[in-house]
Design a protein around this motif. Structure first.
Motif, PDB file in Angstrom:
ATOM      1  N   ALA A  36      -8.146   5.067 -17.145  1.00  0.00           N
ATOM      2  CA  ALA A  36      -9.480   5.001 -16.534  1.00  0.00           C
ATOM      3  C   ALA A  36      -9.531   3.907 -15.470  1.00  0.00           C
ATOM      4  O   ALA A  36     -10.117   4.100 -14.395  1.00  0.00           O
ATOM      5  N   GLY A  37      -8.916   2.775 -15.751  1.00  0.00           N
ATOM      6  CA  GLY A  37      -8.848   1.690 -14.775  1.00  0.00           C
ATOM      7  C   GLY A  37      -8.064   2.095 -13.545  1.00  0.00           C
ATOM      8  O   GLY A  37      -8.424   1.752 -12.418  1.00  0.00           O
ATOM      9  N   TYR A  38      -6.977   2.829 -13.757  1.00  0.00           N
ATOM     10  CA  TYR A  38      -6.166   3.317 -12.636  1.00  0.00           C
ATOM     11  C   TYR A  38      -6.972   4.297 -11.793  1.00  0.00           C
ATOM     12  O   TYR A  38      -7.050   4.177 -10.574  1.00  0.00           O
ATOM     13  N   SER A  78      -7.231   1.707  -1.258  1.00  0.00           N
ATOM     14  CA  SER A  78      -6.372   2.020  -0.111  1.00  0.00           C
ATOM     15  C   SER A  78      -4.959   2.394  -0.547  1.00  0.00           C
ATOM     16  O   SER A  78      -4.045   2.454   0.275  1.00  0.00           O
ATOM     17  N   GLY A  79      -4.756   2.607  -1.847  1.00  0.00           N
ATOM     18  CA  GLY A  79      -3.474   3.108  -2.338  1.00  0.00           C
ATOM     19  C   GLY A  79      -2.545   2.083  -2.943  1.00  0.00           C
ATOM     20  O   GLY A  79      -1.370   2.378  -3.177  1.00  0.00           O
ATOM     21  N   MET A  80      -3.036   0.902  -3.231  1.00  0.00           N
ATOM     22  CA  MET A  80      -2.160  -0.106  -3.830  1.00  0.00           C
ATOM     23  C   MET A  80      -2.243   0.005  -5.347  1.00  0.00           C
ATOM     24  O   MET A  80      -2.897  -0.786  -6.034  1.00  0.00           O
ATOM     25  N   LYS A  81      -1.564   1.052  -5.856  1.00  0.00           N
ATOM     26  CA  LYS A  81      -1.531   1.318  -7.285  1.00  0.00           C
ATOM     27  C   LYS A  81      -0.369   2.258  -7.577  1.00  0.00           C
ATOM     28  O   LYS A  81       0.032   3.042  -6.720  1.00  0.00           O
ATOM     29  N   PHE A 126       0.813  -1.205   0.000  1.00  0.00           N
ATOM     30  CA  PHE A 126       0.000   0.000   0.000  1.00  0.00           C
ATOM     31  C   PHE A 126       0.856   1.269   0.000  1.00  0.00           C
ATOM     32  O   PHE A 126       1.999   1.257   0.459  1.00  0.00           O
ATOM     33  N   ASN A 127       0.269   2.343  -0.507  1.00  0.00           N
ATOM     34  CA  ASN A 127       0.868   3.684  -0.485  1.00  0.00           C
ATOM     35  C   ASN A 127       2.210   3.779  -1.192  1.00  0.00           C
ATOM     36  O   ASN A 127       3.168   4.343  -0.672  1.00  0.00           O
ATOM     37  N   LEU A 128       2.270   3.253  -2.394  1.00  0.00           N
ATOM     38  CA  LEU A 128       3.497   3.307  -3.189  1.00  0.00           C
ATOM     39  C   LEU A 128       3.433   4.349  -4.301  1.00  0.00           C
ATOM     40  O   LEU A 128       4.317   4.394  -5.142  1.00  0.00           O
TER      41      LEU A 128
END
Length: 126
Positions: free
Chosen positions: A76-78, A117-120, A42-44
């Motif tokens: 768009a997916g992101y 939660s930020g995993m992207k 998360f959060n990267l």
């Protein structure tokens, strides 16, 4: 006879130059471990900052198999945290290696709640 040897030497020289040029091109690709020693988590979103990525570089996503996945998506997916398009490539080995393409590369985890939660991450490759 001397003409034949000269042709062989010239052909050998050209072949050697081609091999060297190919090896130089291959050695240009770099490998980056997403999240460094912490892996895909998360959060990267800030992880790519300050790194210079090129098309052909490889991102390695390390994570406990089954705990996460990696899905290559369009913008768009992101933005929407969805596997869009529906045929988006899903990786789930826990040690996924993905070659970057030129332009914006978007990756999310589609385990429920993870992307939100930020995993992207987004990576721009030149």
């Amino acid at each position: 006879m001397a003409e034949g040897r000269g042709s062989v030497v010239a052909a050998t020289a050209v072949l050697c130059l081609l091999v060297v040029a190919f090896q130089c091109e291959v050695s240009q690709a770099a490998t980056f471990v997403v999240g460094d020693k912490n892996g895909w988590m998360f959060n990267l979103s800030g992880w790519p900052t300050g790194k210079n990525f090129k098309a052909g570089d490889v991102l390695v996503f390390n994570y406990p198999k089954g705990a996460h996945n990696v899905v290559a998506v369009n913008k768009a997916g992101y933005d929407g945290c969805s596997a869009s398009p529906s045929n988006a490539k899903v990786y789930s080995t826990g040690a996924d290696r993905i070659k970057l393409v030129k332009g914006l590369n978007n990756f999310i985890c589609t385990i429920p709640g993870h992307c939100d939660s930020g995993m992207k991450i987004q990576v721009m490759a030149s």
